[in-house]
Design an enzyme around this catalytic site. Structure first.
Site, PDB file in Angstrom:
ATOM      1  N   TYR A  39     -15.780  17.180 -15.028  1.00  4.57           N
ATOM      2  CA  TYR A  39     -16.173  15.397 -14.934  1.00  4.57           C
ATOM      3  C   TYR A  39     -17.294  15.703 -13.481  1.00  4.57           C
ATOM      4  O   TYR A  39     -17.252  15.865 -12.761  1.00  4.57           O
ATOM      5  CB  TYR A  39     -15.060  14.835 -14.662  1.00  4.57           C
ATOM      6  CG  TYR A  39     -15.833  13.196 -14.169  1.00  4.57           C
ATOM      7  CD1 TYR A  39     -15.528  12.806 -16.356  1.00  4.57           C
ATOM      8  CD2 TYR A  39     -15.194  12.475 -13.195  1.00  4.57           C
ATOM      9  CE1 TYR A  39     -15.835  11.342 -15.966  1.00  4.57           C
ATOM     10  CE2 TYR A  39     -15.606  10.874 -13.355  1.00  4.57           C
ATOM     11  CZ  TYR A  39     -15.517  10.362 -14.429  1.00  4.57           C
ATOM     12  OH  TYR A  39     -16.522   8.913 -14.857  1.00  4.57           O
TER      13      TYR A  39
ATOM     14  N   LYS B 290      -8.212   5.861 -19.356  1.00  8.38           N
ATOM     15  CA  LYS B 290      -8.621   6.819 -20.617  1.00  8.38           C
ATOM     16  C   LYS B 290      -7.360   6.580 -21.487  1.00  8.38           C
ATOM     17  O   LYS B 290      -6.999   5.430 -22.067  1.00  8.38           O
ATOM     18  CB  LYS B 290      -9.225   8.487 -20.388  1.00  8.38           C
ATOM     19  CG  LYS B 290     -10.475   8.158 -19.457  1.00  8.38           C
ATOM     20  CD  LYS B 290     -11.142   7.383 -19.478  1.00  8.38           C
ATOM     21  CE  LYS B 290     -11.851   7.297 -17.988  1.00  8.38           C
ATOM     22  NZ  LYS B 290     -12.742   9.051 -17.381  1.00  8.38           N
TER      23      LYS B 290
ATOM     24  N   ASP C 199      -6.770  18.505 -14.164  1.00 10.04           N
ATOM     25  CA  ASP C 199      -7.367  17.687 -14.639  1.00 10.04           C
ATOM     26  C   ASP C 199      -7.301  17.121 -16.227  1.00 10.04           C
ATOM     27  O   ASP C 199      -7.653  17.842 -16.909  1.00 10.04           O
ATOM     28  CB  ASP C 199      -8.294  16.464 -14.739  1.00 10.04           C
ATOM     29  CG  ASP C 199      -8.930  15.530 -14.953  1.00 10.04           C
ATOM     30  OD1 ASP C 199      -8.704  14.585 -16.323  1.00 10.04           O
ATOM     31  OD2 ASP C 199     -10.476  14.681 -14.320  1.00 10.04           O
TER      32      ASP C 199
ATOM     33  N   ARG D  31       0.910  -1.112   0.538  1.00 10.57           N
ATOM     34  CA  ARG D  31       0.090   0.211   0.088  1.00 10.57           C
ATOM     35  C   ARG D  31       0.999   1.551  -0.073  1.00 10.57           C
ATOM     36  O   ARG D  31       0.646   1.978  -0.964  1.00 10.57           O
ATOM     37  CB  ARG D  31      -0.958   0.238   1.498  1.00 10.57           C
ATOM     38  CG  ARG D  31      -1.955   1.839   1.457  1.00 10.57           C
ATOM     39  CD  ARG D  31      -2.959   1.129   2.481  1.00 10.57           C
ATOM     40  NE  ARG D  31      -2.457   0.711   3.555  1.00 10.57           N
ATOM     41  CZ  ARG D  31      -1.376   1.322   4.846  1.00 10.57           C
ATOM     42  NH1 ARG D  31      -1.404   2.508   4.680  1.00 10.57           N
ATOM     43  NH2 ARG D  31      -1.951   0.316   5.165  1.00 10.57           N
TER      44      ARG D  31
HETATM   45  C1  LIG Z   1     -13.104   9.692 -16.327  1.00 12.96           C
HETATM   46  C2  LIG Z   1     -12.625  10.454 -15.725  1.00 12.96           C
HETATM   47  C3  LIG Z   1     -12.407  11.308 -14.615  1.00 12.96           C
HETATM   48  C4  LIG Z   1     -12.310   9.529 -13.447  1.00 12.96           C
HETATM   49  O1  LIG Z   1     -11.625   8.680 -13.821  1.00 12.96           O
HETATM   50  P1  LIG Z   1     -12.114   7.252 -13.461  1.00 12.96           P
HETATM   51  O2  LIG Z   1     -10.314   6.312 -13.390  1.00 12.96           O
HETATM   52  O3  LIG Z   1     -13.012   6.380 -13.905  1.00 12.96           O
HETATM   53  O4  LIG Z   1     -11.949   7.455 -11.654  1.00 12.96           O
HETATM   54  C5  LIG Z   1     -11.899  11.909 -13.929  1.00 12.96           C
HETATM   55  N1  LIG Z   1     -11.876  13.025 -14.819  1.00 12.96           N
HETATM   56  C6  LIG Z   1     -12.235  12.914 -16.254  1.00 12.96           C
HETATM   57  C7  LIG Z   1     -11.940  14.069 -16.773  1.00 12.96           C
HETATM   58  C8  LIG Z   1     -12.551  11.538 -16.502  1.00 12.96           C
HETATM   59  O5  LIG Z   1     -12.891  11.510 -17.900  1.00 12.96           O
END
Ligand SMILES: *Cc1c(COP(=O)(O)O)cnc(C)c1O
Length: 399
Positions: free
Chosen positions: A116, A213, A188, A58
């Protein structure tokens, strides 16, 4: 001595590796949750951070660390100071931990209204319960951002490119505005990936990603990552170790493999997305097409300044004429693109915005957010561009 041990003890004493392994080309999956030390002092030194090493999964894991370092190397490519990365079990784990590390009861956050959905609900729900207030503003309106700042503002939170209109954030200006009041800019950059834009090079303090992604890129691993200066990352790491959302070594292995082809994939996806957007932009059945490669997109010039040459991201939103039903029927007629959640993978994925990511919003609210009720978001994959274009033109013929 070993020969006299009982069978259960002997079963547990098999060597870790019967022969020296040399340097594997590929980072191995380190599944061990714990590490053996020759002496108590060595164990104590690793725990205290006075000696390099691993103690408990962890806290740190070699495969996960390799992944975090690799993303940090990409995000920090153009910087003349050091940056570090920390990996997480998901993008939301990365975002929530980074924000928890930077705020306390009484802190204030200014965030983009278009962020998001789960980041929005995290800040609007859980964080409010713990005394962190957030104002949501139109992040392209820099005066509105400035007006929302308070002496207690700790964080300005934006996205490089936001869903579904591919709004481009003015990262250098947002950083300047945030720094004027001693706040930090957290970006982000999931929709861009480091193959399109590196927010730290433009003044952001932390960059966060859903590695699920583009970074992973194959729709087969969930993870997140945060990158920034070592002092800030020490805070993020400490919060991660206490909270526990560590990335599993198997997932880190897949994300590392994905990262190897990130620039190749994203360059191709961006090129296809631009060609795809241009091919439908003037179609009579289309109300609007959102992609920053189009000169009419409000973020076109800014993207040209902040993004790598010719790369405008690979998410394209097409709004056919008509209401929600027209949008859903359009998506249903596609044969090459697949209806599915998520984005950034090798397959072209589509979703009708009004019945999925923005389903809680009325038609009026959707219009107020600058989106049509029929909008369909495409995450462009690696298929041949002509197949994707033929598919979308055939689906538009039915509108
Ligand atoms: C998918 C996404 C998230 C969250 O990511 P997870 O891996 O699903 O927790 C946060 N910000 C954006 C812009 C996203 O597309």
């Amino acid at each position: 001595m070993t020969d006299r041990l009982g069978e259960n003890t002997r079963a547990l004493r098999l060597p870790v590796s019967p022969a020296p392994v040399g340097d594997p080309l590929r980072t191995p999956v380190h599944r061990s949750t714990t590490y053996a030390f020759a002496t108590s002092q060595e164990y104590a030194d690793v725990l205290n951070g006075t000696a390099a090493g691993y103690s408990y999964a962890r806290i740190d894991n070699p495969t996960t660390d390799a992944f975090a370092h690799a993303v940090a190397a990409m995000e920090g490519a153009g910087l003349d100071h050091e940056v570090r990365g920390q990996a997480f079990a998901s993008g939301m784990a990365a975002i929530s931990t980074a924000l928890l590390a930077l705020t306390a009861a009484g802190s204030h956050v200014v965030a983009a209204r278009s962020i998001y959905g789960n980041t929005y609900s995290l800040l609007d729900g859980l964080f409010r319960r713990f005394g962190v207030e957030t104002d949501f503003v139109d992040i392209t309106d820099l005066d509105a951002v400035r007006a929302a700042l308070r002496p207690e503002t700790r964080v300005v939170f934006a996205e490089t490119l936001s869903n579904p209109t591919m709004t481009v954030s003015d990262i250098p200006q947002l950083a300047r505005i945030a720094h004027e009041v001693g706040a930090l800019l957290v970006v982000d950059s999931t929709f861009a990936s480091p193959a399109v834009c590196r927010p730290l090079e433009h003044g952001a303090d932390l960059v966060v990603h859903s590695a699920t992604k583009y970074i992973g890129g194959h729709s087969d691993a969930t993870g997140g990552v945060v990158v920034g200066r070592p002092e800030l990352m020490a805070e993020v790491r400490s919060a991660r170790v206490d909270l526990g959302p560590c990335l599993a070594a198997d997932e880190a292995f897949l994300l590392l493999r994905g990262l190897e082809t990130l620039p190749l994939r994203v360059a191709r996806q961006c090129a296809t997305a631009a060609e795809f957007a241009a091919a439908v932009a003037e179609h009579p059945a289309v109300e609007r097409v959102d992609h920053p490669s189009l000169p009419a997109h409000p973020g076109h010039a800014l993207a040209g300044k902040l993004f790598d040459q010719g790369r405008y991201g690979a998410v394209v939103t097409i709004t056919p004429r008509g209401g929600r039903e027209a949008g859903m029927a359009f998506a249903d007629r596609l044969r090459v693109a697949t209806i599915a959640a998520s984005l950034g993978g090798t397959h072209t994925i589509v979703g009708h915005v009004g019945s999925t990511t923005h389903r809680q919003m009325s038609d009026e609210a959707i219009r107020a957010a600058g989106i049509g009720p029929a909008a369909v978001r495409f995450s462009i994959g690696l298929e041949d561009p002509q197949d994707l274009i033929a598919d979308v033109l055939a689906a538009l013929d039915g509108v």
